[in-house]
Design a protein around this motif. Structure first.
Motif, PDB file in Angstrom:
ATOM      1  N   ALA A  51       0.838  -1.206   0.000  1.00  0.00           N
ATOM      2  CA  ALA A  51       0.000   0.000   0.000  1.00  0.00           C
ATOM      3  C   ALA A  51       0.873   1.256   0.000  1.00  0.00           C
ATOM      4  CB  ALA A  51      -0.917   0.004   1.218  1.00  0.00           C
ATOM      5  N   VAL A 260      -4.194  -2.455  -5.067  1.00  0.00           N
ATOM      6  CA  VAL A 260      -3.615  -1.120  -4.879  1.00  0.00           C
ATOM      7  C   VAL A 260      -3.523  -0.380  -6.217  1.00  0.00           C
ATOM      8  CG1 VAL A 260      -1.522   0.130  -4.203  1.00  0.00           C
ATOM      9  CG2 VAL A 260      -2.340  -1.786  -2.807  1.00  0.00           C
ATOM     10  N   THR A 268      -3.781   1.014   6.549  1.00  0.00           N
ATOM     11  CA  THR A 268      -2.707   0.190   7.106  1.00  0.00           C
ATOM     12  C   THR A 268      -2.738   0.113   8.625  1.00  0.00           C
ATOM     13  OG1 THR A 268      -1.219   2.104   7.041  1.00  0.00           O
ATOM     14  CG2 THR A 268      -1.195   0.629   5.145  1.00  0.00           C
TER      15      THR A 268
END
Length: 416
Positions: A51, A260, A268
């Motif tokens: 990410a 992503v 996260t």
């Protein structure tokens, strides 16, 4: 050099049974290392760093596989050639170093196992909506039951083999569905747009740091695979284990990268892996993630507990056989108790434990390189390949460099 304690087979039936047992033990060692290296920490770390870095994270995976190769080939060979556990071998080479190594591995394994139980709780939360701490209790109870079975070694072999294969198949399905940008991923595997040392140290720690380095080697010793005559089998098991973990790591990365790259923003601080699988395959993907995460966690709980306790006989020879199984149960109970008492978010904890064990890795690796270069007599007269020592030494230098550069960011994860 200690000899294998496995009795020599006599009849044709015994020979067949012996061969099957040896193959199962080698597969068990392979998958114990592989499933330990692909635990909930690695899955969470992969989701978090993909990410943050996108396709550039592929380089971190390649680096982890190469370091894995250098570490496992050296340590598995030294341990199995001598027939001695890592801590005993270290003590013979440098007095007292085996005790230090054992303390570091047990403490690192304890922190890892707290994260593994947290991961198991997250897995059951995703699968069934259970409170993560209740899921952690259930998962710890299952792991304890496995070690209380009389033939615990056989059960562990079978559990980790089946679980490891199931985890790979499920992840491949999601990777196909998510349609990642393969060209960009392949390019950045060898030529990344960005290199982040804290990221690489954390992912290396989560896949080969701490106890994971020694998991397969100690399992081989317990199954009677010791001595220079077994080098070919040991190398094959180590290489196949690294191949399995490398494929699984990359497939997991691709599954999350596809999400992503499509523009989905992962949180996260929560459970980024679950978000990625759900974005790729909806409710089915979410359930698949829960299954993959729980399998990864429960096998890692087994691996961390088993390997950490395998270092304790250096302090007392009485910690062996069934006594070792009971110590392992105690280790799991302590891990569970600490997890239930702390307030750190499971996802943050899972990233931190990888980083911590990445800091421990170069200490043990350097010790074994010292044995290879300066204390060859400890290896019982075995002529050790210089090329292995060279790549092991390079890996030690690289992991020290990464650890020094990453120590601040890693501890910042839990200090604010």
């Amino acid at each position: 050099m200690t000899e294998s304690t496995t009795p020599a087979p006599a009849s044709a039936e015994e020979i067949t049974a012996f061969a099957k047992s040896r193959r199962r033990s080698l597969l068990g060692a392979l998958f114990l290392m592989a499933t330990s290296a692909i635990g909930p920490g690695f899955i969470t770390q992969t989701a978090t760093f993909t990410a943050q870095l996108g396709a550039a994270f592929a380089f971190g995976i390649l680096a982890s596989v190469l370091i894995d190769l250098a570490v496992q080939l050296n340590i598995w060979r030294m341990v199995t050639v001598t027939g001695k556990r890592a801590s005993v071998l270290a003590n013979e080479a440098l007095r007292g170093s085996g005790y230090v190594l054992a303390v570091l591995i047990v403490l690192g394994g304890l922190v890892f196992n707290i994260g593994n139980i947290a991961g198991a709780g997250l897995g059951l939360n995703t699968l069934f909506g259970l409170d993560p701490k209740i899921g952690g209790v259930i998962s710890a109870a299952i792991a304890i039951a496995i070690f209380l079975v009389k033939r615990a070694g056989v059960v562990i072999d079978r559990v980790v083999i089946v679980a490891g294969l199931a985890m790979i198949v499920l992840t491949v399905i999601v990777a196909i569905i998510s349609q990642p940008p393969l060209g960009d991923a392949f390019r950045q595997t060898v030529w990344p747009d960005e290199i982040n040392f804290a990221t690489i140290t954390t992912i290396v720690g989560g896949t080969v740091g701490g106890y994971i380095t020694y998991a397969g080697a100690h399992k081989l010793l317990d199954s009677g695979t010791a001595g220079a005559e077994h080098i070919r089998e040991v190398n094959r098991a180590a290489l196949n284990g690294i191949l399995v973990t490398g494929v699984m790591r990359y497939v997991l990365f691709l599954a999350i990268l596809g999400v992503v790259a499509s523009g989905v923003v992962l949180d996260t601080t929560g459970n980024p892996g679950a978000q990625a699988f759900q974005a790729a395959a909806g409710e089915t993907g979410l359930r698949i993630f829960g299954a993959v995460f729980w399998i990864a966690a429960i096998t890692s709980v087994i691996g961390a507990a088993y390997t950490s306790v395998s270092f304790l006989p250096v302090f007392s020879a009485k910690i062996a056989g069934r006594a070792a199984d009971y110590w392992t149960v105690g280790f799991i109970i302590v891990s569970l108790a600490v997890y239930l008492s702390i307030g750190t978010a499971p996802a943050t904890l899972l990233v931190f434990v990888g980083g911590l064990n990445g800091l421990i890795l170069p200490i043990g690796l350097t010790l074994f390189m010292y044995i290879g270069w300066f204390r060859p007599r400890v290896l019982g007269g075995y002529r050790y390949p210089k090329w292995l020592l060279i790549i092991g030494t390079i890996a030690a230098v690289v992991t020290w460099y990464m650890a020094v550069n990453a120590v601040g960011p890693i501890f910042a994860l839990v200090t604010g």
